[in-house]
Motif scaffolding. Sequence first.
Motif, PDB file in Angstrom:
ATOM      1  N   ASN A 186       0.712  -1.252   0.106  1.00 54.87           N
ATOM      2  CA  ASN A 186       0.051   0.025   0.040  1.00 54.87           C
ATOM      3  C   ASN A 186       0.979   1.195   0.008  1.00 54.87           C
ATOM      4  OD1 ASN A 186      -1.849   1.986   0.529  1.00 54.87           O
ATOM      5  ND2 ASN A 186      -3.140   0.673   1.727  1.00 54.87           N
ATOM      6  N   ASP A 187       1.043   1.946  -1.226  1.00 53.46           N
ATOM      7  CA  ASP A 187       1.783   3.143  -1.308  1.00 53.46           C
ATOM      8  C   ASP A 187       1.361   4.194  -0.407  1.00 53.46           C
ATOM      9  OD1 ASP A 187       3.655   1.521  -2.764  1.00 53.46           O
ATOM     10  OD2 ASP A 187       2.443   2.371  -4.779  1.00 53.46           O
ATOM     11  N   ASN A 188       0.108   4.425   0.154  1.00 52.29           N
ATOM     12  CA  ASN A 188      -0.643   5.368   0.505  1.00 52.29           C
ATOM     13  C   ASN A 188      -0.561   5.290   2.191  1.00 52.29           C
ATOM     14  OD1 ASN A 188      -0.477   7.077  -1.893  1.00 52.29           O
ATOM     15  ND2 ASN A 188      -2.363   6.426  -2.294  1.00 52.29           N
ATOM     16  N   ALA A 189      -0.270   4.015   2.415  1.00 48.46           N
ATOM     17  CA  ALA A 189      -0.314   3.847   3.923  1.00 48.46           C
ATOM     18  C   ALA A 189       1.101   3.465   4.483  1.00 48.46           C
ATOM     19  CB  ALA A 189      -1.531   3.014   4.306  1.00 48.46           C
ATOM     20  N   VAL A 190       1.621   3.834   5.569  1.00 42.19           N
ATOM     21  CA  VAL A 190       2.757   3.576   6.169  1.00 42.19           C
ATOM     22  C   VAL A 190       2.871   3.538   7.437  1.00 42.19           C
ATOM     23  CG1 VAL A 190       4.077   4.507   3.993  1.00 42.19           C
ATOM     24  CG2 VAL A 190       3.593   5.948   6.097  1.00 42.19           C
ATOM     25  N   MET A 191       3.835   2.872   8.096  1.00 38.43           N
ATOM     26  CA  MET A 191       3.995   3.009   9.649  1.00 38.43           C
ATOM     27  C   MET A 191       5.363   3.666   9.875  1.00 38.43           C
ATOM     28  SD  MET A 191       3.814   2.435  12.871  1.00 38.43           S
ATOM     29  CE  MET A 191       2.298   1.217  13.149  1.00 38.43           C
ATOM     30  N   VAL A 192       5.288   4.414  10.960  1.00 41.25           N
ATOM     31  CA  VAL A 192       6.540   5.131  11.468  1.00 41.25           C
ATOM     32  C   VAL A 192       6.780   4.720  13.043  1.00 41.25           C
ATOM     33  CG1 VAL A 192       7.457   7.375  12.301  1.00 41.25           C
ATOM     34  CG2 VAL A 192       6.378   7.238   9.958  1.00 41.25           C
ATOM     35  N   GLN A 193       7.736   4.159  13.119  1.00 41.09           N
ATOM     36  CA  GLN A 193       8.362   3.731  14.542  1.00 41.09           C
ATOM     37  C   GLN A 193       8.766   4.945  15.140  1.00 41.09           C
ATOM     38  OE1 GLN A 193      10.598   0.214  15.063  1.00 41.09           O
ATOM     39  NE2 GLN A 193      10.574   0.298  17.281  1.00 41.09           N
ATOM     40  N   ALA A 194       8.277   5.551  16.207  1.00 40.76           N
ATOM     41  CA  ALA A 194       8.683   6.644  16.893  1.00 40.76           C
ATOM     42  C   ALA A 194       7.776   6.909  18.126  1.00 40.76           C
ATOM     43  CB  ALA A 194       8.342   7.801  15.884  1.00 40.76           C
ATOM     44  N   ASP A 195       8.489   7.736  18.962  1.00 44.70           N
ATOM     45  CA  ASP A 195       7.825   8.025  20.271  1.00 44.70           C
ATOM     46  C   ASP A 195       6.813   9.077  19.968  1.00 44.70           C
ATOM     47  OD1 ASP A 195       6.916   8.813  22.998  1.00 44.70           O
ATOM     48  OD2 ASP A 195       8.909   8.588  23.735  1.00 44.70           O
ATOM     49  N   ALA A 196       5.537   8.955  20.226  1.00 46.28           N
ATOM     50  CA  ALA A 196       4.772  10.037  19.839  1.00 46.28           C
ATOM     51  C   ALA A 196       4.417  11.048  20.732  1.00 46.28           C
ATOM     52  CB  ALA A 196       3.298   9.405  19.909  1.00 46.28           C
ATOM     53  N   GLU A 197       5.217  10.882  22.008  1.00 40.52           N
ATOM     54  CA  GLU A 197       5.315  11.898  22.976  1.00 40.52           C
ATOM     55  C   GLU A 197       6.420  12.873  22.627  1.00 40.52           C
ATOM     56  OE1 GLU A 197       4.630  11.264  27.181  1.00 40.52           O
ATOM     57  OE2 GLU A 197       3.874   9.123  26.649  1.00 40.52           O
ATOM     58  N   VAL A 198       7.006  12.587  21.521  1.00 40.06           N
ATOM     59  CA  VAL A 198       8.099  13.458  20.836  1.00 40.06           C
ATOM     60  C   VAL A 198       7.619  13.909  19.656  1.00 40.06           C
ATOM     61  CG1 VAL A 198      10.651  13.777  20.436  1.00 40.06           C
ATOM     62  CG2 VAL A 198       9.839  12.365  22.267  1.00 40.06           C
ATOM     63  N   PRO A 199       6.997  14.884  19.562  1.00 37.92           N
ATOM     64  CA  PRO A 199       6.238  15.272  18.152  1.00 37.92           C
ATOM     65  C   PRO A 199       7.133  15.525  17.088  1.00 37.92           C
ATOM     66  CG  PRO A 199       4.952  16.449  19.835  1.00 37.92           C
ATOM     67  CD  PRO A 199       6.246  15.780  20.543  1.00 37.92           C
ATOM     68  N   ALA A 200       8.365  16.258  17.174  1.00 36.50           N
ATOM     69  CA  ALA A 200       9.295  16.348  16.421  1.00 36.50           C
ATOM     70  C   ALA A 200       9.923  14.876  15.755  1.00 36.50           C
ATOM     71  CB  ALA A 200      10.410  17.134  17.006  1.00 36.50           C
ATOM     72  N   ASP A 201       9.785  13.916  16.373  1.00 36.37           N
ATOM     73  CA  ASP A 201      10.272  12.505  16.010  1.00 36.37           C
ATOM     74  C   ASP A 201       9.267  12.080  14.912  1.00 36.37           C
ATOM     75  OD1 ASP A 201      12.661  12.960  17.442  1.00 36.37           O
ATOM     76  OD2 ASP A 201      12.065  11.169  18.789  1.00 36.37           O
ATOM     77  N   VAL A 202       7.980  12.538  15.115  1.00 33.62           N
ATOM     78  CA  VAL A 202       6.951  12.089  14.254  1.00 33.62           C
ATOM     79  C   VAL A 202       6.856  12.885  13.306  1.00 33.62           C
ATOM     80  CG1 VAL A 202       4.301  11.528  14.241  1.00 33.62           C
ATOM     81  CG2 VAL A 202       5.813  11.050  16.235  1.00 33.62           C
ATOM     82  N   LEU A 203       6.880  14.233  13.293  1.00 35.03           N
ATOM     83  CA  LEU A 203       6.343  15.229  12.447  1.00 35.03           C
ATOM     84  C   LEU A 203       7.637  15.307  11.386  1.00 35.03           C
ATOM     85  CD1 LEU A 203       4.602  17.936  14.501  1.00 35.03           C
ATOM     86  CD2 LEU A 203       3.575  16.117  12.976  1.00 35.03           C
ATOM     87  N   GLU A 204       8.709  15.343  11.862  1.00 35.35           N
ATOM     88  CA  GLU A 204       9.999  15.380  11.336  1.00 35.35           C
ATOM     89  C   GLU A 204      10.456  14.197  10.508  1.00 35.35           C
ATOM     90  OE1 GLU A 204      12.640  17.838  13.313  1.00 35.35           O
ATOM     91  OE2 GLU A 204      11.170  19.384  13.764  1.00 35.35           O
TER      92      GLU A 204
END
Length: 267
Positions: free
Chosen positions: A120-138
């Motif tokens: 699925n090219d339009n759905a992905v998983m990111v492994q990150a700590d969601a409590e560190v927004p920069a790690d998610v957003l960047e």
Amino acid sequence: MTDEHAKRGIDFDKPNAARVYDYLIGGQLNYAIDRMFAEKILAVRPESRELALLNRRWLRRAVRFGAEQGIRQFLDIGSGMPTVGHVHEVVQAIDPASRVVYVDNEPVAVAHSEIVLKDNDNAVMVQADAEVPADVLEHPTTERLLDFSRPVMVIMAAFIHFVPDSRDPAGLIAAYRDVLAPGSYLALSSGTFEGQGEEVRRAAEMYQKSGTDVVARSKDELRALVGGFEIVPPGIVFTPEWRPDDPAEVGDHPELASQLALVARKN
């Protein structure tokens, strides 16, 4: 623990909330420690399986609502295990071009999501700590898939009650809000003690003793967390009450769902 488990950081010493939730909704992505803990919760609160499913049904209605408002980008914070009727299945059924970024730091959830989403090219998983927004957003994957100059729905389903006040949940939500374009949405559900019996408090105490922070919040406390958003009708309600597909689904005691839910818009 195998070398592969160690490499992925899987901890067998205590139950994991995402894997316990997976077991409660009938999933297979859990371990003995998770099942043992879930059975203890079920002994205290036999309805726990149905409560978890009620939250999943609310999530599907909420993201379908977002898609109906024209949202085509979704950021699912603390997404947990891939299950039938996951966000991308709901929104891509409406528009196959809809883009979904799942975020979790639980290695099993990440590994299995990567398998489920590999074609699925339009759905992905990111492994990150969601409590560190920069790690998610960047994160490069997030930046590649989502355009924050256009509206996005941020999803926090059964997530914020794992963030105690000492870790500033309002500031966490605000950090995600601040990057969103006008017309974006937040979909949030959270455990509560409002209208609940002693067994709910006992279940929360069991999570605390297992090493997982759980903070049940009232409607007023949740409202205070989502400043800068306008909560859409029907407001903050128990999950079965949020825009049910059939009024009969609400039942006589929606408070037994034990979780409040809201969807809010950034104007």
